[in-house]
Design a protein around this motif. Structure first.
Motif, PDB file in Angstrom:
ATOM      1  N   ASN A 164     -50.474 -37.613   1.580  1.00 43.36           N
ATOM      2  CA  ASN A 164     -49.244 -37.956   0.869  1.00 43.36           C
ATOM      3  C   ASN A 164     -49.145 -39.453   0.603  1.00 43.36           C
ATOM      4  OD1 ASN A 164     -47.214 -35.558   0.517  1.00 43.36           O
ATOM      5  ND2 ASN A 164     -48.180 -35.228   2.498  1.00 43.36           N
ATOM      6  N   LEU A 165     -49.468 -40.262   1.601  1.00 47.94           N
ATOM      7  CA  LEU A 165     -49.376 -41.711   1.402  1.00 47.94           C
ATOM      8  C   LEU A 165     -50.467 -42.219   0.464  1.00 47.94           C
ATOM      9  CD1 LEU A 165     -48.501 -42.863   5.031  1.00 47.94           C
ATOM     10  CD2 LEU A 165     -46.975 -42.576   3.098  1.00 47.94           C
ATOM     11  N   THR A 166     -51.675 -41.680   0.600  1.00 48.83           N
ATOM     12  CA  THR A 166     -52.768 -42.111  -0.267  1.00 48.83           C
ATOM     13  C   THR A 166     -52.485 -41.748  -1.720  1.00 48.83           C
ATOM     14  OG1 THR A 166     -54.343 -41.823   1.550  1.00 48.83           O
ATOM     15  CG2 THR A 166     -55.246 -41.952  -0.672  1.00 48.83           C
ATOM     16  N   ALA A 167     -52.006 -40.529  -1.950  1.00 48.15           N
ATOM     17  CA  ALA A 167     -51.708 -40.109  -3.326  1.00 48.15           C
ATOM     18  C   ALA A 167     -50.601 -40.962  -3.941  1.00 48.15           C
ATOM     19  CB  ALA A 167     -51.306 -38.633  -3.326  1.00 48.15           C
ATOM     20  N   GLY A 168     -49.568 -41.273  -3.165  1.00 42.83           N
ATOM     21  CA  GLY A 168     -48.488 -42.105  -3.694  1.00 42.83           C
ATOM     22  C   GLY A 168     -48.949 -43.507  -4.037  1.00 42.83           C
ATOM     23  N   HIS A 169     -49.744 -44.109  -3.164  1.00 44.33           N
ATOM     24  CA  HIS A 169     -50.236 -45.460  -3.434  1.00 44.33           C
ATOM     25  C   HIS A 169     -51.156 -45.484  -4.655  1.00 44.33           C
ATOM     26  CE1 HIS A 169     -48.538 -46.249   0.453  1.00 44.33           C
ATOM     27  NE2 HIS A 169     -48.955 -47.495   0.462  1.00 44.33           N
ATOM     28  N   LEU A 170     -52.015 -44.480  -4.769  1.00 47.49           N
ATOM     29  CA  LEU A 170     -52.915 -44.429  -5.924  1.00 47.49           C
ATOM     30  C   LEU A 170     -52.139 -44.250  -7.223  1.00 47.49           C
ATOM     31  CD1 LEU A 170     -55.936 -42.271  -4.714  1.00 47.49           C
ATOM     32  CD2 LEU A 170     -55.963 -44.674  -5.389  1.00 47.49           C
ATOM     33  N   LEU A 171     -51.128 -43.395  -7.210  1.00 53.26           N
ATOM     34  CA  LEU A 171     -50.337 -43.169  -8.418  1.00 53.26           C
ATOM     35  C   LEU A 171     -49.582 -44.431  -8.830  1.00 53.26           C
ATOM     36  CD1 LEU A 171     -49.753 -40.934 -10.407  1.00 53.26           C
ATOM     37  CD2 LEU A 171     -47.811 -40.241  -9.000  1.00 53.26           C
ATOM     38  N   ILE A 172     -49.038 -45.141  -7.844  1.00 49.50           N
ATOM     39  CA  ILE A 172     -48.345 -46.400  -8.162  1.00 49.50           C
ATOM     40  C   ILE A 172     -49.312 -47.407  -8.778  1.00 49.50           C
ATOM     41  CG2 ILE A 172     -47.286 -48.420  -7.082  1.00 49.50           C
ATOM     42  CD1 ILE A 172     -45.799 -46.580  -5.236  1.00 49.50           C
ATOM     43  N   GLN A 173     -50.520 -47.513  -8.216  1.00 48.74           N
ATOM     44  CA  GLN A 173     -51.487 -48.474  -8.745  1.00 48.74           C
ATOM     45  C   GLN A 173     -51.956 -48.077 -10.145  1.00 48.74           C
ATOM     46  OE1 GLN A 173     -54.722 -49.272  -6.119  1.00 48.74           O
ATOM     47  NE2 GLN A 173     -55.565 -50.901  -7.398  1.00 48.74           N
ATOM     48  N   LEU A 174     -52.142 -46.784 -10.389  1.00 49.43           N
ATOM     49  CA  LEU A 174     -52.574 -46.341 -11.712  1.00 49.43           C
ATOM     50  C   LEU A 174     -51.508 -46.641 -12.764  1.00 49.43           C
ATOM     51  CD1 LEU A 174     -54.224 -42.908 -10.826  1.00 49.43           C
ATOM     52  CD2 LEU A 174     -55.386 -44.923 -11.741  1.00 49.43           C
ATOM     53  N   ILE A 175     -50.245 -46.343 -12.453  1.00 49.27           N
ATOM     54  CA  ILE A 175     -49.174 -46.578 -13.420  1.00 49.27           C
ATOM     55  C   ILE A 175     -48.958 -48.077 -13.627  1.00 49.27           C
ATOM     56  CG2 ILE A 175     -46.712 -46.248 -13.854  1.00 49.27           C
ATOM     57  CD1 ILE A 175     -46.896 -43.576 -12.508  1.00 49.27           C
ATOM     58  N   ALA A 176     -49.057 -48.878 -12.554  1.00 43.27           N
ATOM     59  CA  ALA A 176     -48.916 -50.324 -12.704  1.00 43.27           C
ATOM     60  C   ALA A 176     -50.036 -50.907 -13.561  1.00 43.27           C
ATOM     61  CB  ALA A 176     -48.906 -50.984 -11.328  1.00 43.27           C
ATOM     62  N   THR A 177     -51.256 -50.430 -13.366  1.00 40.93           N
ATOM     63  CA  THR A 177     -52.376 -50.888 -14.195  1.00 40.93           C
ATOM     64  C   THR A 177     -52.169 -50.515 -15.650  1.00 40.93           C
ATOM     65  OG1 THR A 177     -53.854 -50.607 -12.295  1.00 40.93           O
ATOM     66  CG2 THR A 177     -54.869 -50.798 -14.463  1.00 40.93           C
ATOM     67  N   ALA A 178     -51.667 -49.291 -15.882  1.00 41.54           N
ATOM     68  CA  ALA A 178     -51.404 -48.873 -17.260  1.00 41.54           C
ATOM     69  C   ALA A 178     -50.323 -49.734 -17.902  1.00 41.54           C
ATOM     70  CB  ALA A 178     -50.987 -47.397 -17.271  1.00 41.54           C
ATOM     71  N   ALA A 179     -49.291 -50.100 -17.145  1.00 43.40           N
ATOM     72  CA  ALA A 179     -48.221 -50.937 -17.696  1.00 43.40           C
ATOM     73  C   ALA A 179     -48.757 -52.314 -18.091  1.00 43.40           C
ATOM     74  CB  ALA A 179     -47.093 -51.068 -16.678  1.00 43.40           C
ATOM     75  N   PHE A 180     -49.619 -52.927 -17.255  1.00 39.92           N
ATOM     76  CA  PHE A 180     -50.185 -54.241 -17.581  1.00 39.92           C
ATOM     77  C   PHE A 180     -51.096 -54.166 -18.796  1.00 39.92           C
ATOM     78  CE2 PHE A 180     -49.059 -55.523 -13.182  1.00 39.92           C
ATOM     79  CZ  PHE A 180     -48.438 -56.718 -13.496  1.00 39.92           C
ATOM     80  N   LEU A 182     -50.930 -51.930 -21.287  1.00 40.55           N
ATOM     81  CA  LEU A 182     -50.179 -51.596 -22.501  1.00 40.55           C
ATOM     82  C   LEU A 182     -49.204 -52.688 -22.935  1.00 40.55           C
ATOM     83  CD1 LEU A 182     -49.310 -47.869 -21.740  1.00 40.55           C
ATOM     84  CD2 LEU A 182     -50.976 -48.720 -23.400  1.00 40.55           C
ATOM     85  N   LEU A 183     -48.934 -53.672 -22.059  1.00 47.25           N
ATOM     86  CA  LEU A 183     -47.937 -54.688 -22.385  1.00 47.25           C
ATOM     87  C   LEU A 183     -48.266 -55.475 -23.648  1.00 47.25           C
ATOM     88  CD1 LEU A 183     -45.278 -55.978 -21.536  1.00 47.25           C
ATOM     89  CD2 LEU A 183     -46.574 -57.560 -20.085  1.00 47.25           C
ATOM     90  N   PRO A 184     -49.481 -56.010 -23.837  1.00 44.09           N
ATOM     91  CA  PRO A 184     -49.746 -56.747 -25.094  1.00 44.09           C
ATOM     92  C   PRO A 184     -49.973 -55.833 -26.295  1.00 44.09           C
ATOM     93  CG  PRO A 184     -51.698 -56.728 -23.715  1.00 44.09           C
ATOM     94  CD  PRO A 184     -50.617 -56.080 -22.906  1.00 44.09           C
ATOM     95  N   ILE A 185     -50.275 -54.563 -26.063  1.00 41.11           N
ATOM     96  CA  ILE A 185     -50.589 -53.655 -27.175  1.00 41.11           C
ATOM     97  C   ILE A 185     -49.335 -52.934 -27.663  1.00 41.11           C
ATOM     98  CG2 ILE A 185     -52.032 -51.709 -27.893  1.00 41.11           C
ATOM     99  CD1 ILE A 185     -53.932 -52.416 -25.599  1.00 41.11           C
ATOM    100  N   MET A 186     -48.662 -52.269 -26.744  1.00 43.68           N
ATOM    101  CA  MET A 186     -47.454 -51.502 -27.061  1.00 43.68           C
ATOM    102  C   MET A 186     -46.364 -51.859 -26.058  1.00 43.68           C
ATOM    103  SD  MET A 186     -49.027 -47.765 -28.042  1.00 43.68           S
ATOM    104  CE  MET A 186     -50.102 -47.703 -26.624  1.00 43.68           C
TER     105      MET A 186
END
Length: 227
Positions: A164-180, A182-186
Protein backbone atom coordinates in the motif's frame (compact mmCIF):
# COMPACT_ATOMS: atom_id res chain seq x y z
CA UNK A 1 21.45 8.94 -16.45
CA UNK A 2 17.73 8.40 -15.84
CA UNK A 3 16.97 7.27 -12.33
CA UNK A 4 14.47 4.51 -11.66
CA UNK A 5 11.25 5.31 -9.84
CA UNK A 6 12.16 2.59 -7.36
CA UNK A 7 15.35 4.40 -6.28
CA UNK A 8 13.31 6.31 -3.71
CA UNK A 9 12.79 3.05 -1.80
CA UNK A 10 16.51 2.31 -1.44
CA UNK A 11 17.92 2.75 2.04
CA UNK A 12 20.03 5.96 2.04
CA UNK A 13 23.56 5.86 3.36
CA UNK A 14 25.98 8.45 4.73
CA UNK A 15 29.69 7.57 4.70
CA UNK A 16 28.66 3.97 4.14
CA UNK A 17 26.36 3.94 7.20
CA UNK A 18 22.68 3.10 6.51
CA UNK A 19 20.39 5.88 7.70
CA UNK A 20 17.45 3.57 8.27
CA UNK A 21 18.38 3.45 11.98
CA UNK A 22 18.04 7.24 12.19
CA UNK A 23 14.66 7.05 10.44
CA UNK A 24 13.49 4.45 12.96
CA UNK A 25 14.57 6.41 16.05
CA UNK A 26 13.41 9.82 14.82
CA UNK A 27 9.67 9.38 15.62
CA UNK A 28 10.32 8.95 19.34
CA UNK A 29 12.16 12.30 19.43
CA UNK A 30 9.23 14.18 17.88
CA UNK A 31 6.62 13.24 20.47
CA UNK A 32 6.28 15.73 23.33
CA UNK A 33 7.23 14.36 26.74
CA UNK A 34 4.43 14.48 29.36
CA UNK A 35 5.24 16.74 32.28
CA UNK A 36 4.59 16.23 35.98
CA UNK A 37 2.32 19.28 36.20
CA UNK A 38 -1.34 18.96 37.11
CA UNK A 39 -2.45 20.74 33.93
CA UNK A 40 -0.70 20.08 30.61
CA UNK A 41 -0.80 22.19 27.48
CA UNK A 42 -3.21 21.57 24.60
CA UNK A 43 -0.76 19.43 22.60
CA UNK A 44 -0.07 17.07 25.48
CA UNK A 45 -3.77 16.96 26.32
CA UNK A 46 -4.68 16.05 22.74
CA UNK A 47 -1.94 13.42 22.63
CA UNK A 48 -3.07 11.81 25.89
CA UNK A 49 -6.72 11.87 24.86
CA UNK A 50 -6.06 10.28 21.46
CA UNK A 51 -3.84 7.57 22.94
CA UNK A 52 -6.42 6.74 25.62
CA UNK A 53 -9.27 6.59 23.10
CA UNK A 54 -7.28 4.38 20.74
CA UNK A 55 -6.23 2.03 23.54
CA UNK A 56 -9.81 1.70 24.79
CA UNK A 57 -11.10 0.99 21.29
CA UNK A 58 -8.35 -1.54 20.61
CA UNK A 59 -8.71 -3.47 23.87
CA UNK A 60 -12.51 -3.47 23.93
CA UNK A 61 -12.96 -6.95 22.37
CA UNK A 62 -9.97 -8.47 24.21
CA UNK A 63 -10.08 -10.46 27.41
CA UNK A 64 -8.24 -9.26 30.51
CA UNK A 65 -5.25 -11.39 29.54
CA UNK A 66 -4.81 -9.39 26.35
CA UNK A 67 -4.75 -6.04 28.18
CA UNK A 68 -1.10 -6.68 29.01
CA UNK A 69 -0.37 -5.90 25.36
CA UNK A 70 -1.78 -2.37 25.60
CA UNK A 71 1.59 -0.63 25.76
CA UNK A 72 3.07 -2.70 22.92
CA UNK A 73 0.13 -2.25 20.55
CA UNK A 74 -0.32 1.45 21.26
CA UNK A 75 3.41 2.16 20.87
CA UNK A 76 3.47 0.20 17.62
CA UNK A 77 0.50 2.17 16.33
CA UNK A 78 2.13 5.54 17.08
CA UNK A 79 5.44 4.33 15.66
CA UNK A 80 3.95 3.19 12.35
CA UNK A 81 1.77 6.28 11.92
CA UNK A 82 4.71 8.62 12.53
CA UNK A 83 7.04 6.75 10.17
CA UNK A 84 4.41 6.61 7.43
CA UNK A 85 3.57 10.31 7.78
CA UNK A 86 7.22 11.41 7.85
CA UNK A 87 7.82 9.41 4.68
CA UNK A 88 5.43 11.71 2.80
CA UNK A 89 7.67 14.74 3.35
CA UNK A 90 10.06 15.72 0.53
CA UNK A 91 13.62 14.37 0.67
CA UNK A 92 12.70 11.79 3.29
CA UNK A 93 12.77 8.02 3.44
CA UNK A 94 9.98 5.65 4.46
CA UNK A 95 11.36 2.55 6.26
CA UNK A 96 7.97 0.80 6.11
CA UNK A 97 8.30 0.45 2.33
CA UNK A 98 10.89 -2.24 3.07
CA UNK A 99 9.35 -5.71 3.33
CA UNK A 100 12.19 -6.89 5.55
CA UNK A 101 11.37 -4.28 8.20
CA UNK A 102 7.64 -5.00 8.11
CA UNK A 103 8.24 -8.73 8.40
CA UNK A 104 10.64 -8.01 11.25
CA UNK A 105 7.75 -6.34 13.07
CA UNK A 106 5.04 -8.81 12.06
CA UNK A 107 6.72 -12.19 12.56
CA UNK A 108 7.84 -11.82 16.22
CA UNK A 109 4.52 -10.32 17.33
CA UNK A 110 2.48 -12.95 15.46
CA UNK A 111 4.69 -15.70 16.85
CA UNK A 112 4.20 -14.33 20.36
CA UNK A 113 0.41 -14.55 19.98
CA UNK A 114 0.69 -18.16 18.77
CA UNK A 115 3.00 -19.14 21.64
CA UNK A 116 0.66 -17.50 24.16
CA UNK A 117 -2.25 -19.50 22.75
CA UNK A 118 -0.34 -22.78 22.85
CA UNK A 119 0.79 -22.11 26.41
CA UNK A 120 -2.46 -20.85 27.94
CA UNK A 121 -5.09 -22.79 26.01
CA UNK A 122 -3.48 -25.45 23.80
CA UNK A 123 -6.76 -27.27 23.08
CA UNK A 124 -8.50 -24.13 21.80
CA UNK A 125 -5.41 -23.02 19.86
CA UNK A 126 -5.10 -26.35 18.07
CA UNK A 127 -8.88 -26.44 17.62
CA UNK A 128 -8.64 -23.52 15.19
CA UNK A 129 -6.91 -25.85 12.75
CA UNK A 130 -10.03 -28.04 12.44
CA UNK A 131 -13.57 -26.62 12.33
CA UNK A 132 -16.18 -28.48 14.33
CA UNK A 133 -18.32 -30.98 12.43
CA UNK A 134 -15.81 -31.56 9.62
CA UNK A 135 -16.34 -34.82 7.69
CA UNK A 136 -13.64 -37.40 8.36
CA UNK A 137 -12.28 -37.57 4.78
CA UNK A 138 -11.71 -33.79 4.76
CA UNK A 139 -9.87 -33.62 8.10
CA UNK A 140 -6.27 -33.98 6.72
CA UNK A 141 -6.93 -31.47 3.91
CA UNK A 142 -8.47 -28.88 6.23
CA UNK A 143 -5.66 -29.21 8.76
CA UNK A 144 -3.11 -28.56 6.02
CA UNK A 145 -5.08 -25.58 4.67
CA UNK A 146 -5.57 -24.03 8.12
CA UNK A 147 -1.90 -24.54 8.98
CA UNK A 148 -0.83 -22.80 5.76
CA UNK A 149 -3.24 -19.94 6.42
CA UNK A 150 -1.83 -19.61 9.95
CA UNK A 151 1.74 -19.26 8.68
CA UNK A 152 0.68 -16.86 5.91
CA UNK A 153 -0.66 -14.33 8.46
CA UNK A 154 2.66 -12.54 9.20
CA UNK A 155 3.51 -12.49 5.49
CA UNK A 156 0.12 -10.93 4.73
CA UNK A 157 0.70 -8.29 7.44
CA UNK A 158 4.07 -7.28 6.04
CA UNK A 159 3.08 -7.41 2.36
CA UNK A 160 -0.12 -5.40 2.94
CA UNK A 161 1.74 -2.54 4.61
CA UNK A 162 4.59 -2.58 2.09
CA UNK A 163 2.38 -2.79 -1.00
CA UNK A 164 0.00 0.00 0.00
CA UNK A 165 2.74 2.48 0.87
CA UNK A 166 4.89 1.58 -2.14
CA UNK A 167 1.97 1.91 -4.56
CA UNK A 168 0.97 5.29 -3.12
CA UNK A 169 4.49 6.69 -3.30
CA UNK A 170 4.96 5.46 -6.86
CA UNK A 171 1.65 6.94 -7.98
CA UNK A 172 2.49 10.31 -6.42
CA UNK A 173 5.89 10.34 -8.15
CA UNK A 174 4.39 9.36 -11.52
CA UNK A 175 1.72 12.08 -11.38
CA UNK A 176 4.24 14.69 -10.17
CA UNK A 177 6.59 13.81 -13.03
CA UNK A 178 3.73 14.08 -15.50
CA UNK A 179 2.78 17.52 -14.13
CA UNK A 180 6.37 18.83 -14.54
CA UNK A 181 6.62 17.44 -18.09
CA UNK A 182 3.24 18.85 -19.16
CA UNK A 183 3.78 22.30 -17.63
CA UNK A 184 5.65 23.91 -20.59
CA UNK A 185 3.59 22.01 -23.19
CA UNK A 186 0.02 22.10 -21.88
CA UNK A 187 -0.27 24.34 -18.80
CA UNK A 188 -3.99 23.73 -18.32
CA UNK A 189 -3.52 19.96 -18.24
CA UNK A 190 -0.57 20.40 -15.88
CA UNK A 191 -2.75 22.44 -13.48
CA UNK A 192 -5.45 19.75 -13.55
CA UNK A 193 -2.77 17.12 -12.92
CA UNK A 194 -1.49 19.14 -9.97
CA UNK A 195 -5.00 19.23 -8.50
CA UNK A 196 -5.19 15.45 -8.83
CA UNK A 197 -1.77 15.24 -7.19
CA UNK A 198 -2.99 17.30 -4.24
CA UNK A 199 -6.03 15.06 -3.76
CA UNK A 200 -3.86 11.97 -4.08
CA UNK A 201 -1.52 13.32 -1.41
CA UNK A 202 -4.46 13.74 0.96
CA UNK A 203 -5.51 10.19 0.15
CA UNK A 204 -2.00 8.93 0.85
CA UNK A 205 -2.02 10.65 4.25
CA UNK A 206 -5.21 8.77 5.05
CA UNK A 207 -3.72 5.52 3.75
CA UNK A 208 -0.62 6.01 5.92
CA UNK A 209 -2.78 6.29 9.03
CA UNK A 210 -5.25 3.57 8.07
CA UNK A 211 -2.58 1.01 7.21
CA UNK A 212 -0.89 1.52 10.58
CA UNK A 213 -4.24 1.02 12.29
CA UNK A 214 -5.02 -2.10 10.21
CA UNK A 215 -1.61 -3.59 11.05
CA UNK A 216 -2.19 -3.20 14.79
CA UNK A 217 -5.87 -4.18 14.56
CA UNK A 218 -5.07 -7.49 12.87
CA UNK A 219 -2.44 -8.21 15.50
CA UNK A 220 -5.04 -7.58 18.20
CA UNK A 221 -7.44 -9.97 16.44
CA UNK A 222 -4.76 -12.64 16.33
CA UNK A 223 -4.17 -12.02 20.01
CA UNK A 224 -7.89 -12.26 20.73
CA UNK A 225 -7.96 -15.80 19.36
CA UNK A 226 -5.23 -16.92 21.74
CA UNK A 227 -6.10 -15.30 25.09
Amino acid sequence: MTLSFFDQFMSPTLFGIPLIALALFLPWILFPTPSSRWLNNRLLGLQSWSINRFTQQLLLPLNLGGHKWAVILTSLMLFLITINMLGLLPYTYTPTTQLSLNLGLAVPLWLATVIIGLRNQPTAALGHLLPEGTPVPLIPILIIIETISLFIRPLALGVRLTANLTAGHLLIQLIATAAFVLLPIMPSVAIATSAILFLLTLLEVAVAMIQAYVFVLLLSLYLQENV
